[in-house]
Design an enzyme around this catalytic site. Sequence first.
Site, PDB file in Angstrom:
ATOM      1  N   PRO A 156       3.972  -0.066  -3.553  1.00 58.71           N
ATOM      2  CA  PRO A 156       3.831  -0.744  -4.848  1.00 58.71           C
ATOM      3  C   PRO A 156       4.992  -0.520  -5.808  1.00 58.71           C
ATOM      4  CG  PRO A 156       1.703   0.089  -4.180  1.00 58.71           C
ATOM      5  CD  PRO A 156       2.709   0.612  -3.176  1.00 58.71           C
ATOM      6  N   CYS A 159       0.825  -1.205   0.000  1.00 64.25           N
ATOM      7  CA  CYS A 159       0.000   0.000   0.000  1.00 64.25           C
ATOM      8  C   CYS A 159       0.856   1.250   0.000  1.00 64.25           C
ATOM      9  CB  CYS A 159      -0.971   0.009   1.177  1.00 64.25           C
ATOM     10  SG  CYS A 159      -0.259   0.049   2.820  1.00 64.25           S
ATOM     11  N   CYS A 160       0.189   2.371  -0.329  1.00 62.48           N
ATOM     12  CA  CYS A 160       0.838   3.672  -0.358  1.00 62.48           C
ATOM     13  C   CYS A 160       1.940   3.686  -1.416  1.00 62.48           C
ATOM     14  CB  CYS A 160       1.360   4.012   1.038  1.00 62.48           C
ATOM     15  SG  CYS A 160       1.806   5.743   1.271  1.00 62.48           S
ATOM     16  N   ILE A 161       3.180   4.002  -1.045  1.00 62.09           N
ATOM     17  CA  ILE A 161       4.298   4.067  -1.988  1.00 62.09           C
ATOM     18  C   ILE A 161       4.932   2.691  -2.227  1.00 62.09           C
ATOM     19  CG2 ILE A 161       6.048   4.524  -0.217  1.00 62.09           C
ATOM     20  CD1 ILE A 161       5.880   6.166  -3.717  1.00 62.09           C
ATOM     21  N   THR A 188      -3.257  -0.858  -2.763  1.00 62.17           N
ATOM     22  CA  THR A 188      -4.247   0.169  -2.428  1.00 62.17           C
ATOM     23  C   THR A 188      -3.516   1.488  -2.167  1.00 62.17           C
ATOM     24  OG1 THR A 188      -6.209   0.630  -1.065  1.00 62.17           O
ATOM     25  CG2 THR A 188      -4.292  -0.255   0.079  1.00 62.17           C
TER      26      THR A 188
END
Length: 268
Positions: free
Chosen positions: A180, A176-178, A239
Amino acid sequence: MAAVRALVGSKLAAASAFASLSPGGRTPSQRAAIHLSAPHPAAKVALVLSGCGVYDGTEIHEASAILVHLSRGGAEVQIFAPDIPQMHVIDHTKGQPSESESRNVLTESARIARGKITDLAKLSAANHDAAIFPGGFGAAKNLSTFAVDGKDCKVNKEVERILKEFHQAGKPIGLCCIAPVLAAKVLRGVEVTVGHEQEEGGKWPYAGTAEAIKALGAKHFVKEVAEAHVDQKNKVVTTPAFMCEAALHHIHDGIGAMVRKVLELTGK
């Protein structure tokens, strides 16, 4: 007397039925039904942290939300972090580096893990059903060099190993967030989301990350903060979380969607 005989007869019939029950007081078919409805073994999930604190480590709200949703999903969790120095230490009251300070990623991550932390070098896909990576700048500073090098970044060798191991084993990975960007760098052609691709007046302040993800050879899908994107082929679930300036409960919901999909993909 007839009433007495009827009463005795009914009791004898009940006793006969009870005697026909298998040990434990249930017929074989009843026992089979109970066996089939027994709970599945808990999914074993590895949570990989990158320090403690949004600007130089793990985003704490994201890590907590992941743990809450994993707990609700009945998962068995083990927390890991690499035993390496942080890129730098940020004074979170000022948003500025503390030049005279240095910290260790494993030691800092232990704060979130309440002391129950394991060196990432000991994590093996063979012992877990899924791996999840929360965000925070630590994913881009400590687990990789994305914060400095963008699409030309390098990923920590243990993180790269873990991503490849789980992927090759067909086991789901959540980010999630950065975070990925880690999958985008290591698993070429993977599908991920970091939310929207335009800043939209500051609502999506890190929207430029989507272009970097595309430059890495990955596919970016636009999603809302409370949504998760599932790459069914690669079993990668992502996400946006704090890539969006949104209310905490919306971020919590998006993380919940990601965790549920990861657990579904474990098949447990």
